[in-house]
Scaffold this active site. Sequence first.
Site, PDB file in Angstrom:
ATOM      1  N   ASN A 175       0.811  -1.139  -0.001  1.00 33.49           N
ATOM      2  CA  ASN A 175       0.078   0.333   0.063  1.00 33.49           C
ATOM      3  C   ASN A 175       0.838   1.184   0.103  1.00 33.49           C
ATOM      4  O   ASN A 175       1.818   1.175   0.677  1.00 33.49           O
ATOM      5  CB  ASN A 175      -0.883   0.070   1.141  1.00 33.49           C
ATOM      6  CG  ASN A 175      -2.141   0.834   0.868  1.00 33.49           C
ATOM      7  OD1 ASN A 175      -2.292   1.288  -0.083  1.00 33.49           O
ATOM      8  ND2 ASN A 175      -2.827   1.268   1.968  1.00 33.49           N
ATOM      9  N   TYR A 231       4.183  -0.637   7.329  1.00 35.16           N
ATOM     10  CA  TYR A 231       3.192  -1.516   7.869  1.00 35.16           C
ATOM     11  C   TYR A 231       3.136  -2.755   7.029  1.00 35.16           C
ATOM     12  O   TYR A 231       2.741  -3.818   7.484  1.00 35.16           O
ATOM     13  CB  TYR A 231       1.746  -0.548   7.619  1.00 35.16           C
ATOM     14  CG  TYR A 231       0.585  -1.301   8.172  1.00 35.16           C
ATOM     15  CD1 TYR A 231       0.208  -1.474   9.421  1.00 35.16           C
ATOM     16  CD2 TYR A 231      -0.128  -1.837   7.080  1.00 35.16           C
ATOM     17  CE1 TYR A 231      -0.905  -1.925  10.001  1.00 35.16           C
ATOM     18  CE2 TYR A 231      -1.456  -2.377   7.674  1.00 35.16           C
ATOM     19  CZ  TYR A 231      -1.767  -2.469   9.001  1.00 35.16           C
ATOM     20  OH  TYR A 231      -2.782  -3.223   9.505  1.00 35.16           O
ATOM     21  N   ILE A 262     -12.092  -2.899   7.178  1.00 34.26           N
ATOM     22  CA  ILE A 262     -13.062  -2.956   8.335  1.00 34.26           C
ATOM     23  C   ILE A 262     -13.426  -1.630   8.993  1.00 34.26           C
ATOM     24  O   ILE A 262     -12.592  -0.872   9.184  1.00 34.26           O
ATOM     25  CB  ILE A 262     -12.043  -3.927   9.497  1.00 34.26           C
ATOM     26  CG1 ILE A 262     -11.786  -5.138   8.658  1.00 34.26           C
ATOM     27  CG2 ILE A 262     -13.132  -4.568  10.372  1.00 34.26           C
ATOM     28  CD1 ILE A 262     -12.776  -5.999   7.834  1.00 34.26           C
ATOM     29  N   THR A 318      -3.795 -18.507   5.257  1.00 32.88           N
ATOM     30  CA  THR A 318      -4.135 -17.116   5.506  1.00 32.88           C
ATOM     31  C   THR A 318      -5.485 -17.031   4.718  1.00 32.88           C
ATOM     32  O   THR A 318      -6.008 -17.272   3.605  1.00 32.88           O
ATOM     33  CB  THR A 318      -3.353 -16.171   4.702  1.00 32.88           C
ATOM     34  OG1 THR A 318      -1.856 -16.295   5.251  1.00 32.88           O
ATOM     35  CG2 THR A 318      -3.701 -14.924   4.537  1.00 32.88           C
TER      36      THR A 318
END
Length: 243
Positions: A144, A150, A183, A233
């Site tokens: 990203n 991250y 989310i 996953t």
Amino acid sequence: MLNFSTKTAIVTGGSRGIGKEISLILAQNNFNVVAVATSEKSLDSVRDIKNIHPFCCDISDEKSIEELYEFVISKFGHADVLVNNAGIHMDNILLRMKSEEWNQVMNVNLNGPFHLTKTVLKDMVKNKNGRIINISSISGTDGNKGQGNYAASKGGLLALTKSLAKEVGRRNITVNCIAPGLIETDMTSHLSDTVKQGYLDRIPLKKLGKPKDIGQMILFLCSDEASYITGQTFYIDGGMSLN
């Protein structure tokens, strides 16, 4: 309702967002849940909930992790489940990223799970039973922009999951990973409507996920019905990773 009355789970980042929902769902299903957070104040949100036992711990610090596990042992004897959910982000493009931004994200998102898993794993191996579930992100596979630290930390969790599953499977310990998409949490509430719409355009289900979508998957992975699932996953992202 499944019966987990004799089970104990550690949930890091367990007082807010996805982690809080995981703690609530496990507690509602009779788990003894040690909900971990970095401040006593944040733990107030789960402090008075049945079956939840708050504990303040900095998972980037090995001594703090030792104190956490001493608490678990003294109260419950051992942990049956570890959910490595705690995570932070300090976004910046790589050319402007400070070493502290890189290191702090790695210390919480990847080094913390390493140290805590290693600590908990000793008793799981001895007991020949356990569930370890890591919360990664689709950023761990897709990357990203502005989130190199991250994404690298979450990608590391994906690889750690597969490697550890191969190491401890013969001890009846399963290790799995969940990679959430977008989310509805505090971490996504700051996004503008334009940015959210851009994400929605990439999501086949055309809606954001909810923390309970993650919590229910955690509950399943803790159950006997999931005893033959390891090293996997699970993308809970409304199909976003299909693009």
